[in-house]
Design a protein around this motif. Structure first.
Motif, mmCIF file in Angstrom:
data_model
loop_
_atom_site.group_PDB
_atom_site.id
_atom_site.type_symbol
_atom_site.label_atom_id
_atom_site.label_comp_id
_atom_site.label_asym_id
_atom_site.label_seq_id
_atom_site.Cartn_x
_atom_site.Cartn_y
_atom_site.Cartn_z
ATOM 1 N N UNK A 176 0.814 -1.214 0.000
ATOM 2 C CA UNK A 176 0.000 0.000 0.000
ATOM 3 C C UNK A 176 0.850 1.268 0.000
ATOM 4 N N UNK A 227 -6.088 -8.508 -8.297
ATOM 5 C CA UNK A 227 -7.281 -8.954 -7.578
ATOM 6 C C UNK A 227 -8.492 -8.334 -8.255
ATOM 7 N N UNK A 228 -9.639 -8.955 -8.006
ATOM 8 C CA UNK A 228 -10.900 -8.449 -8.540
ATOM 9 C C UNK A 228 -11.532 -7.517 -7.513
ATOM 10 N N UNK A 229 -11.964 -6.352 -7.966
ATOM 11 C CA UNK A 229 -12.738 -5.463 -7.103
ATOM 12 C C UNK A 229 -14.169 -5.414 -7.650
ATOM 13 N N UNK A 230 -15.113 -5.555 -6.748
ATOM 14 C CA UNK A 230 -16.525 -5.500 -7.133
ATOM 15 C C UNK A 230 -17.168 -4.353 -6.363
ATOM 16 N N UNK A 231 -17.692 -3.376 -7.092
ATOM 17 C CA UNK A 231 -18.345 -2.241 -6.451
ATOM 18 C C UNK A 231 -19.839 -2.333 -6.729
ATOM 19 N N UNK A 232 -20.616 -2.491 -5.663
ATOM 20 C CA UNK A 232 -22.056 -2.673 -5.809
ATOM 21 C C UNK A 232 -22.832 -1.589 -5.116
ATOM 22 N N UNK A 271 -13.137 2.222 0.018
ATOM 23 C CA UNK A 271 -11.916 2.198 -0.796
ATOM 24 C C UNK A 271 -10.723 1.663 -0.009
ATOM 25 N N UNK A 305 -11.192 -2.106 0.006
ATOM 26 C CA UNK A 305 -10.881 -2.667 -1.322
ATOM 27 C C UNK A 305 -9.379 -2.685 -1.572
ATOM 28 N N UNK A 306 -8.701 -1.644 -1.100
ATOM 29 C CA UNK A 306 -7.259 -1.564 -1.345
ATOM 30 C C UNK A 306 -6.478 -2.524 -0.465
ATOM 31 N N UNK A 307 -6.915 -2.685 0.790
ATOM 32 C CA UNK A 307 -6.049 -3.383 1.741
ATOM 33 C C UNK A 307 -6.355 -4.862 1.918
ATOM 34 N N UNK A 343 -15.175 -7.043 -2.331
ATOM 35 C CA UNK A 343 -16.441 -6.454 -2.750
ATOM 36 C C UNK A 343 -16.884 -5.320 -1.827
ATOM 37 N N UNK A 344 -17.620 -4.393 -2.410
ATOM 38 C CA UNK A 344 -18.258 -3.325 -1.650
ATOM 39 C C UNK A 344 -19.747 -3.364 -1.946
#
Lengths: 427, 427
Positions: free
Chosen positions: A34, A416-421, B363, B366-368, B375-376
């Motif tokens: 980070x 990595x996959x990020x999913x924003x819902x 965020x 998601x980053x860490x 997922x969010x």
């Protein structure tokens, strides 16, 4: 030498040592993952400044290694790899600064899609984690490999050769000091404090502690690492590269490429070892003569040997031999088909090239040769991360997974996959 | 059954069997690697047609497996996984046709750059090569895995569970026939012809013959494969997924996501196993009550247990347990920081989610969080290749190298570098 990385438990137990180093590397890797780009770059620039500031210490440490190496009868080639002077140390510091200026792959978005339910998916690059680097007598690897590993947000565990032990410690201390100055964890770059070979074995088996092992050195080292490792390995064992001269090759290009691919530097992995010449090519003798004229020993199959009294007959072994020397094997083949068959049987899947003005032949060769790098009308000696515009390289990989060919910063990341819902539940 | 893939040497030597199958797979993989998209799609559509045409044969073979399974005392859940009927077989054929309609990753250009000397470099996707798939009692995996492997230009070696041996042979014969009809090599899909466990061991050690192993099945199978394999493995062992309810979560969303993430289907790897609730969250009781109301057993830490007489106290083991059942563990944590610490200690790096209306908290999470999927405001149950828009999936990977999260066609490819020059030699 002020960093905590030099405090270690007793070395009676190699597994315990590596477990401790691995746990500290994992903790450091979390912080590196980070760390913003400018912080990582600052750390590397500070490390480069420490390398320059500690020139006297580092050269004194290197002098101890050189004296021991001479006493132990190292060859002049080995001593040359080991030797540092002010110019070489400046180049090492400059290489660290160059890595600090490279684009940071961490956080880069690979792709982004929206789903019909409104979820937004993206893949973003993240560091691999903890990288183990095992290398031989070149002390510059200590700085090069650490710089690439750190800039890509990883922690590195370095294990250099015993010949360079004092040089490596002095260089490592400079790197760790630079990281600390930038408020980055000094544990992100650790040097295995023992030359006990059991520590290498422990590192190779450190599943869960070490995410990838990168060996840098000769074939013996790489073979041992590939054989013993339970951690994934990124490396190449051989560089048996081929240059195929098609019937439709431009004669001048063919001669120039053959001489450059073989003779520019014979000791690098991208040097051509075998030249294949289409039986329909008009003037194979010009290629043979140019190579011999450049000081190259030519070993040929019967068709090639018949063309010149200076060609010695090749044995069956020659087609699987990485000479790393001014020797080339040459075989006559039946067109692209014959070249593909020979390469399929003998290539180490590193770099293979075709010389031709026939676009269809070139595209077929590019499509069908299953090597990390496939070239058309270019010298195999270009197989190098710097030449590919990557800014540097930690090595060339001939395995099929993760990264192939020259590996630099991007190859030291995963995603990595990020999913924003907005509250989506799955029906 | 007309294909050559059914002729095998004696099975007295598992290594020899796998060496023979591997060599034939390698030869077939070379042909598959250059097969055009429409040819691969035709082969899969022909395979689907064969599956439908052979319905009577396949269901008869399945009936033999079912009878043996009943005689051998398989559980009703195992028998249900094994059972085929006309509807399920139609769905299997439909899934093969769906894969045939996916975008072909092979040949796709990842990136392209020009060097100052005029060389043009590109990276293009190529198949991995030979994929070994080891699975348990579901006969649909035979068709699903083969379809994904073949469409991405690979050859596959399948080793199914002994319970489904007759079903698998009948399905495999249909697939091989379909490939042959499209003039693709039937050796591109081979079924290990023996249930001898030594053949699995040989497959796991087949370095150089098999490029990657994908286990499909329960934890016991995956653990054995990961432990024994010398070939790289793409898999996940556990799916210990977390849902963190932040202080700034919308209460209705929090309840809906908690119930869906845990209870929609409890037996899938993306099901949430642990819910973390911010100590500052206003109404944890509503979440607990909703889960209990949905039929879920709730095990809580002391803070959670104090909220409801229906919560049983969690033991230390609960935080590392993949229930795959209507059971959830719930812990109170101190904000995002506490959630990150818990997830870092207990997550299997599969899928972890945050519920919050605070964008900064989201965020940071998601980053860490270092998991394959983060997922969010979405349910962890979406962790699936189909839901991610990949069209299908061969599995979800929690390792760090090559491919992470849901793996479909792209994950079954690697790349090579193409260099197009005009006679460049390296200075």
């Amino acid at each position: 030498m002020t960093t905590e990385t030099l405090i270690h438990p007793p070395v009676s137990d190699a597994d315990a040592l590596i477990a401790d180093m691995g746990a500290r590397a994992r903790a450091a890797a979390k912080r590196m993952a980070v760390a913003p780009t400018d912080r990582k770059a600052s750390g590397l620039r500070a490390a480069a400044a420490e390398l320059r500031a500690r020139e006297a210490d580092i050269l004194a440490a290197n002098a101890r290694d050189m004296a021991a190496g001479e006493a132990n009868g190292l060859t002049s080639a080995m001593l040359d790899r080991l030797r540092l002077d002010a110019g070489r140390l400046g180049a090492i510091a400059g290489a660290v600064e160059a890595v600090a200026a490279l684009a940071d792959p961490v956080g880069a978005e690979i792709d982004r899609t929206s789903r019909p339910n409104g979820m937004v998916l993206s893949r973003v690059r993240v560091p691999l984690g903890v990288i183990g680097i095992i290398y031989e007598s070149r002390p510059n690897v200590t700085a090069d490999a650490a710089a690439l590993g750190l800039m890509s947000g990883n922690a590195v565990i370095l294990r250099g050769g015993s010949e360079a032990v004092h040089s490596n410690r002095a260089i490592h201390a400079a790197l760790a000091a630079g990281l600390s100055e930038a408020e980055l964890p000094a544990d992100a770059v650790q040097l295995v404090p023992t030359q006990d070979r059991a520590a290498v074995g422990a590192l190779l088996r450190a599943q869960g502690l070490v995410d990838i092992i990168i060996p840098r050195g000769g074939k013996g080292l790489v073979a041992r690492v590939q054989d013993e490792a339970r951690v994934p390995v990124l490396a190449h064992l051989d560089g048996i590269c081929h240059l195929y001269i098609d019937a439709a090759a431009d004669p001048d290009r063919a001669v120039a490429l053959a001489v450059n691919a073989k003779m520019r530097r014979t000791g690098i992995c991208g040097a051509t070892e075998t030249i294949l010449i289409d039986r329909a090519y008009a003037d194979p003798r010009a290629i043979i003569d140019a190579l011999i004229g450049a000081g190259c020993e030519v070993r040929g199959d019967s068709a090639i040997a018949a063309l010149s009294p200076h060609v010695t007959p090749a044995s069956a072994n020659d087609w699987d031999c990485e000479y790393l020397d001014a020797i080339v094997s040459i075989a006559a083949v039946d067109g692209v088909e014959g070249a593909l068959a020979h390469i399929d049987a003998h290539s180490s899947r590193h770099t293979d090239a075709i010389v031709t003005e026939d676009r269809d032949a070139a595209e077929r060769f590019l499509a069908e040769v299953d090597s990390a790098i496939v070239m058309h009308n270019a010298s195999t000696q270009f197989a190098d991360g710097g030449e590919f515009g990557l800014g540097a390289e930690i090595g060339i990989a001939t395995g099929r997974l993760h990264a192939r060919g020259p590996v630099a910063l991007e190859g030291l990341t995963t995603y990595k996959w990020l999913v924003r819902g907005s509250g989506q539940t799955r029906p």
